[in-house]
Scaffold this active site. Structure first.
Site, mmCIF file in Angstrom:
data_model
loop_
_atom_site.group_PDB
_atom_site.id
_atom_site.type_symbol
_atom_site.label_atom_id
_atom_site.label_comp_id
_atom_site.label_asym_id
_atom_site.label_seq_id
_atom_site.Cartn_x
_atom_site.Cartn_y
_atom_site.Cartn_z
ATOM 1 N N LYS A 84 0.873 -1.079 -0.012
ATOM 2 C CA LYS A 84 0.026 0.011 -0.010
ATOM 3 C C LYS A 84 0.836 1.219 0.057
ATOM 4 C CE LYS A 84 -3.796 1.950 2.811
ATOM 5 N NZ LYS A 84 -4.352 1.892 3.868
ATOM 6 N N SER A 159 -9.523 1.474 3.221
ATOM 7 C CA SER A 159 -8.858 2.389 2.150
ATOM 8 C C SER A 159 -7.501 1.603 1.434
ATOM 9 C CB SER A 159 -7.667 3.282 2.929
ATOM 10 O OG SER A 159 -7.079 3.041 3.863
ATOM 11 N N SER A 183 -9.275 -0.844 7.381
ATOM 12 C CA SER A 183 -8.946 -0.671 5.913
ATOM 13 C C SER A 183 -8.257 -2.053 5.458
ATOM 14 C CB SER A 183 -7.912 0.737 5.901
ATOM 15 O OG SER A 183 -8.836 1.677 5.744
HETATM 16 N N1 GLN Z 1 -12.780 3.676 6.737
HETATM 17 C C1 GLN Z 1 -12.141 4.107 7.970
HETATM 18 C C2 GLN Z 1 -11.746 5.776 7.783
HETATM 19 O O1 GLN Z 1 -12.200 6.235 6.725
HETATM 20 C C3 GLN Z 1 -11.211 3.548 8.283
HETATM 21 C C4 GLN Z 1 -9.581 3.824 7.661
HETATM 22 C C5 GLN Z 1 -8.629 3.021 7.795
HETATM 23 O O2 GLN Z 1 -8.664 1.943 8.405
HETATM 24 N N2 GLN Z 1 -7.580 3.344 7.583
HETATM 25 O O3 GLN Z 1 -10.980 6.128 8.570
#
Ligand code: GLN
Length: 484
Positions: A84, A159, A183
């Site tokens: 990532k 994400s 994420s």
């Molecule tokens: N969807 C969550 C957010 O928008 C988690 C994001 C993540 O785990 N990096 O913060």
């Protein structure tokens, strides 16, 4: 070359190891083939932002040299891995999905990257993600959304959507993502692969670009539980460069996959089964039936503070983000916008560099930390976080593992939720609690809806009990035939 003639689409780590050992292909041949395949396939999904062919081929040559000399090339020898793009790589662009870092070339490697390469892993390239890991759909990337390889009109989740899509598409055998509120697990569920969020502190965060430091985790994605366990084994363990990395001894996760799950006490949290899309609920229920058949004892439990989790997370995460993102000021890391005064330069750099979601979160985070609101919001949220962690602590006196959905519904359509941030935040309800409590949790595929969309089942265990989590997930995956 036979095993790689159709690309690397279905290889597991074990097959790579066997192919190399049998001299069916060399690490360089496999890497070349993987790069070609990934380059061509990427047009379908936009999963990778950029590739790192020189670095990959150098690593592959090192593996081949070791093999030729009869030395152990390491447990991940020759395995094509995607990272990532929030995990820094020396000499390889690391953008965090942001315009602001479009040209940022880090001067060092994240600890997880060093360990992957020491184990013989081959870093193919960097994957697309929501900007600074803020999002649940990958639509917040400055470099365009990722398409779900299973259903191209749908999001891959976020994400870490690019990492999940790469593994599902077969353009990487394994990938690393980051999980702050779900994420890794949610995109794994949406793309039909395994995704793991280890205990907080299990994997060093050194070189993981910070979003919300007390919640950020690096975690692996792979097509089988065994592969994910092996990748975690490689990157986990104490690191002097991260003071929050744990001293806890590192068990042999792969050796623990012995299928012995009979008698495991499993809790189903009542609060997690309300408001589930019916097909998702049905697939999880079937998964629970399978666990019962495998000899697990299943009972209902309650995690009463769950209803505060979304609010609590979006206060703490935005507060920490507002502080972490202050470093992107046009002086360090980023390109600088021209302006007359210093504050105008800050404003212009950030105004042009950050996307809408980052700006929204910086504002929210600054607000909850500001004088007069700190006690009402931030401090209150910290207290609620303690209640959420306590719910889990109590539950784990009665059960060994908790089984739950990962997300309320399968992958949604691209564009479906992008104009409604609150709706998007609410879909994180089942994943953020694990991060707030800092416990290990993962998504393992448990079937597909009638429209063919993958659904993941979540397994959560006590702090540092990744072993129990993997054992359960592996037995479940094998009994259900869910390995990708
Ligand atoms: N969807 C969550 C957010 O928008 C988690 C994001 C993540 O785990 N990096 O913060």
């Amino acid at each position: 070359m036979s095993a790689i003639s159709s690309g690397i689409a279905s290889l597991t780590i074990d097959q790579v190891r066997k192919g190399l050992a049998a001299r069916e292909f060399s690490a360089v041949e496999l890497t070349q083939s993987a790069l070609e395949f990934a380059n061509a396939e990427n047009q379908k999904t936009n999963a990778y932002l950029h590739f790192s062919p020189e670095r990959a081929l150098e690593a592959a040559e090192r593996v081949d040299r070791k093999l030729a000399a009869g030395d152990d090339p390491g447990p991940l020898a020759g395995v094509p891995v995607a990272l990532k793009d929030v995990i820094v790589t020396k000499g390889v662009r690391t953008t965090c999905g942001s315009r602001l870092l479009e040209r940022y070339i880090p001067p060092y490697d994240a600890t997880a990257v060093v360990r992957l390469e020491q184990a013989g892993g081959i870093i193919l390239g960097k994957t697309n993600c929501d900007e600074f890991a803020m999002g649940s759909s990958n639509e917040n990337s400055a470099f365009g959304p990722v398409k779900n390889p299973v259903a191209p009109d749908r999001v891959p989740g976020g994400s870490s959507g690019g990492s999940a899509a790469a593994v599902a598409q077969g353009t990487a055998v394994a990938a690393l993502g980051s999980d702050t509120g779900g994420s890794v697990r949610q995109p794994a569920s949406f793309c039909g692969v395994v995704g793991v969020t280890p205990t907080y502190g299990r994997v060093s965060r050194y070189g993981l670009v910070a979003f919300a430091s007390s919640l950020d985790h690096i975690g692996p994605l792979a097509r089988t539980v065994g592969d994910a366990a092996l990748v975690l084994q490689t990157i986990a363990g104490r690191d002097e460069n991260d003071s929050t990395s744990a001293f806890a001894p590192l068990p042999d996760y792969v050796a623990a996959l012995d299928g012995k799950i009979k008698g495991t006490r499993i809790g189903l949290p009542r609060e997690y089964f309300e408001g589930l899309a019916s097909e998702t609920g049905d697939l999880i229920a079937k998964g629970v039936e399978l666990l019962k058949k495998l000899g697990c004892e299943v009972r209902e439990i309650s995690l009463p503070a769950t209803k505060y989790a979304v609010a609590c997370y979006y206060i703490i995460a935005t507060a920490e983000a507002s502080s972490n993102l202050a470093r992107y000021d046009g002086v360090r890391y980023t390109s600088r916008a021209e302006a007359e005064t210093l504050s105008d330069m800050y404003r212009a750099t950030r105004g042009a560099g950050f996307g809408a979601e980052c700006k929204r979160r910086i504002m929210l985070g600054t607000y909850v930390l500001s004088h007069g609101y700190y006690d009402a919001y931030y401090l209150k949220a910290q207290k609620v976080r303690a209640l959420i962690a306590d719910d889990f602590r109590k539950a784990f006196t009665e059960v060994d593992a908790i089984v739950a959905p990962v997300a309320p519904s399968p992958a949604f359509k691209i564009g479906e939720k992008i104009d409604d941030p609150l709706e998007m935040y609410l879909s994180d309800i089942y994943t953020i609690t694990g991060d707030l409590a800092g416990i290990p949790c993962m998504s393992v595929p448990c079937g597909k809806t009638s429209a063919g969309l993958p659904v993941g089942m979540q397994i959560l265990t006590r702090h540092f009990d990744e072993t129990g989590m993997f054992r359960l997930a592996d037995a479940f995956e094998k009994a259900g035939g869910f390995a990708g």
